[in-house]
Design a protein around this motif. Structure first.
Motif, PDB file in Angstrom:
ATOM      1  N   GLU A 132      -8.194 -15.449 -13.408  1.00 17.49           N
ATOM      2  CA  GLU A 132      -7.133 -16.541 -13.065  1.00 17.49           C
ATOM      3  C   GLU A 132      -5.638 -16.105 -13.509  1.00 17.49           C
ATOM      4  N   ALA A 133      -4.689 -16.354 -12.492  1.00 10.82           N
ATOM      5  CA  ALA A 133      -3.412 -15.833 -12.922  1.00 10.82           C
ATOM      6  C   ALA A 133      -2.649 -17.173 -12.842  1.00 10.82           C
ATOM      7  N   ALA A 134      -1.187 -17.072 -12.994  1.00 11.47           N
ATOM      8  CA  ALA A 134      -0.161 -18.317 -13.313  1.00 11.47           C
ATOM      9  C   ALA A 134      -0.634 -19.216 -11.914  1.00 11.47           C
ATOM     10  N   ASP A 135      -0.410 -20.520 -12.120  1.00 10.58           N
ATOM     11  CA  ASP A 135      -0.502 -21.441 -10.970  1.00 10.58           C
ATOM     12  C   ASP A 135      -1.740 -21.617 -10.413  1.00 10.58           C
ATOM     13  N   GLY A 136      -2.725 -20.923 -11.094  1.00 11.12           N
ATOM     14  CA  GLY A 136      -4.228 -21.279 -10.467  1.00 11.12           C
ATOM     15  C   GLY A 136      -4.409 -20.107  -9.579  1.00 11.12           C
TER      16      GLY A 136
ATOM     17  N   ARG B  65      -4.804  -3.336 -11.507  1.00 12.07           N
ATOM     18  CA  ARG B  65      -5.325  -4.460 -12.364  1.00 12.07           C
ATOM     19  C   ARG B  65      -4.298  -5.643 -12.478  1.00 12.07           C
ATOM     20  N   GLY B  66      -4.875  -6.657 -11.971  1.00  9.47           N
ATOM     21  CA  GLY B  66      -3.958  -8.035 -12.115  1.00  9.47           C
ATOM     22  C   GLY B  66      -3.378  -8.293 -10.719  1.00  9.47           C
ATOM     23  N   TYR B  67      -3.459  -7.547  -9.576  1.00 10.01           N
ATOM     24  CA  TYR B  67      -2.808  -7.651  -8.502  1.00 10.01           C
ATOM     25  C   TYR B  67      -3.133  -9.198  -7.927  1.00 10.01           C
ATOM     26  N   VAL B  68      -2.014  -9.790  -7.424  1.00 12.72           N
ATOM     27  CA  VAL B  68      -2.356 -11.378  -6.650  1.00 12.72           C
ATOM     28  C   VAL B  68      -3.132 -11.029  -5.451  1.00 12.72           C
ATOM     29  N   SER B  69      -4.308 -11.888  -5.402  1.00 14.61           N
ATOM     30  CA  SER B  69      -5.125 -11.779  -4.173  1.00 14.61           C
ATOM     31  C   SER B  69      -4.642 -11.856  -2.826  1.00 14.61           C
TER      32      SER B  69
ATOM     33  N   ALA C 196       0.795  -1.220  -0.123  1.00 13.30           N
ATOM     34  CA  ALA C 196       0.087   0.031   0.053  1.00 13.30           C
ATOM     35  C   ALA C 196       1.052   1.333   0.122  1.00 13.30           C
ATOM     36  N   GLU C 197       1.873   1.425   0.933  1.00 13.32           N
ATOM     37  CA  GLU C 197       2.923   2.347   0.884  1.00 13.32           C
ATOM     38  C   GLU C 197       3.432   2.608  -0.370  1.00 13.32           C
ATOM     39  N   ALA C 198       4.037   1.543  -1.021  1.00  8.97           N
ATOM     40  CA  ALA C 198       4.843   1.616  -2.244  1.00  8.97           C
ATOM     41  C   ALA C 198       3.882   2.168  -3.259  1.00  8.97           C
ATOM     42  N   LEU C 199       2.547   1.844  -3.199  1.00 11.84           N
ATOM     43  CA  LEU C 199       1.669   2.526  -4.247  1.00 11.84           C
ATOM     44  C   LEU C 199       1.181   3.824  -3.891  1.00 11.84           C
TER      45      LEU C 199
ATOM     46  N   LEU D  57      -5.539 -16.412  -8.049  1.00 13.95           N
ATOM     47  CA  LEU D  57      -6.405 -15.474  -8.333  1.00 13.95           C
ATOM     48  C   LEU D  57      -5.776 -13.982  -8.370  1.00 13.95           C
ATOM     49  N   ALA D  58      -6.155 -13.296  -9.697  1.00 14.37           N
ATOM     50  CA  ALA D  58      -5.494 -11.948  -9.788  1.00 14.37           C
ATOM     51  C   ALA D  58      -6.875 -11.049  -9.622  1.00 14.37           C
ATOM     52  N   LEU D  59      -6.727  -9.981  -8.894  1.00 13.22           N
ATOM     53  CA  LEU D  59      -7.759  -8.797  -8.860  1.00 13.22           C
ATOM     54  C   LEU D  59      -7.530  -7.590  -9.384  1.00 13.22           C
ATOM     55  N   ASP D  60      -8.650  -6.946  -9.735  1.00 15.23           N
ATOM     56  CA  ASP D  60      -8.814  -5.654 -10.056  1.00 15.23           C
ATOM     57  C   ASP D  60      -9.334  -5.188  -9.269  1.00 15.23           C
ATOM     58  N   VAL D  61      -8.832  -4.069  -8.392  1.00 14.00           N
ATOM     59  CA  VAL D  61      -9.322  -3.406  -7.233  1.00 14.00           C
ATOM     60  C   VAL D  61      -9.273  -1.654  -7.412  1.00 14.00           C
ATOM     61  N   GLN D  62     -10.220  -1.211  -6.750  1.00 14.20           N
ATOM     62  CA  GLN D  62     -10.579   0.256  -7.063  1.00 14.20           C
ATOM     63  C   GLN D  62     -10.549   0.900  -5.572  1.00 14.20           C
ATOM     64  N   PHE D  63      -9.504   1.765  -5.492  1.00 10.04           N
ATOM     65  CA  PHE D  63      -9.367   2.504  -4.217  1.00 10.04           C
ATOM     66  C   PHE D  63      -9.723   3.924  -4.809  1.00 10.04           C
ATOM     67  N   ASP D  64     -10.652   4.759  -3.815  1.00  5.57           N
ATOM     68  CA  ASP D  64     -11.162   6.195  -4.237  1.00  5.57           C
ATOM     69  C   ASP D  64      -9.809   7.025  -4.504  1.00  5.57           C
ATOM     70  N   GLY D  65      -9.832   7.847  -5.444  1.00  4.41           N
ATOM     71  CA  GLY D  65      -8.807   8.620  -5.654  1.00  4.41           C
ATOM     72  C   GLY D  65      -7.347   8.035  -6.585  1.00  4.41           C
ATOM     73  N   HIS D  66      -7.676   6.850  -6.651  1.00  4.20           N
ATOM     74  CA  HIS D  66      -6.099   6.113  -7.463  1.00  4.20           C
ATOM     75  C   HIS D  66      -6.713   5.486  -8.828  1.00  4.20           C
ATOM     76  N   GLU D  67      -5.991   5.119  -9.588  1.00  2.71           N
ATOM     77  CA  GLU D  67      -6.141   4.394 -10.760  1.00  2.71           C
ATOM     78  C   GLU D  67      -6.542   2.999 -10.387  1.00  2.71           C
TER      79      GLU D  67
END
Length: 64
Positions: free
Chosen positions: A33-37, A52-56, A15-18, A39-49
Motif C-alpha cells: 500500500e502506497a500513499a493515499d491508498g 520496487r514500489g512502482y505505482v500500479s 519503460a523507455e526511461a528505465l 497500490l505499489a508493485l514490485d515487478v521483475q523484468f528479465d535481465g533487469h533489477e
C-alpha cells in the motif's frame, strides 16, 4: 493485481526511461500500500533489477 500476474507497461515512456523494452512482460513479485491508498508493485523484468514500489497505474495486467 496479485503476485504472479504478468504485466506490461501502460506508460511506454516510463519503460523507455528505465531502459526496458516497451512491450516486455514482467511479473508482479510483491504488492504494497502506497500513499493515499494506492497500490505499489514490485515487478521483475528479465535481465533487469527488481522494480520496487512502482505505482500500479504504470502497469497493465496481461490477459491470459
Amino acid at each position: 493485481m496479485v503476485p504472479g500476474d504478468q504485466v506490461v507497461f501502460a506508460r511506454l515512456d516510463v519503460a523507455e526511461a528505465l531502459g526496458i523494452w516497451r512491450h516486455a512482460t514482467g511479473e508482479v513479485i510483491g504488492i504494497h500500500e502506497a500513499a493515499d491508498g494506492l497500490l505499489a508493485l514490485d515487478v521483475q523484468f528479465d535481465g533487469h533489477e527488481l522494480l520496487r514500489g512502482y505505482v500500479s497505474a504504470l502497469f497493465q495486467r496481461v490477459a491470459l
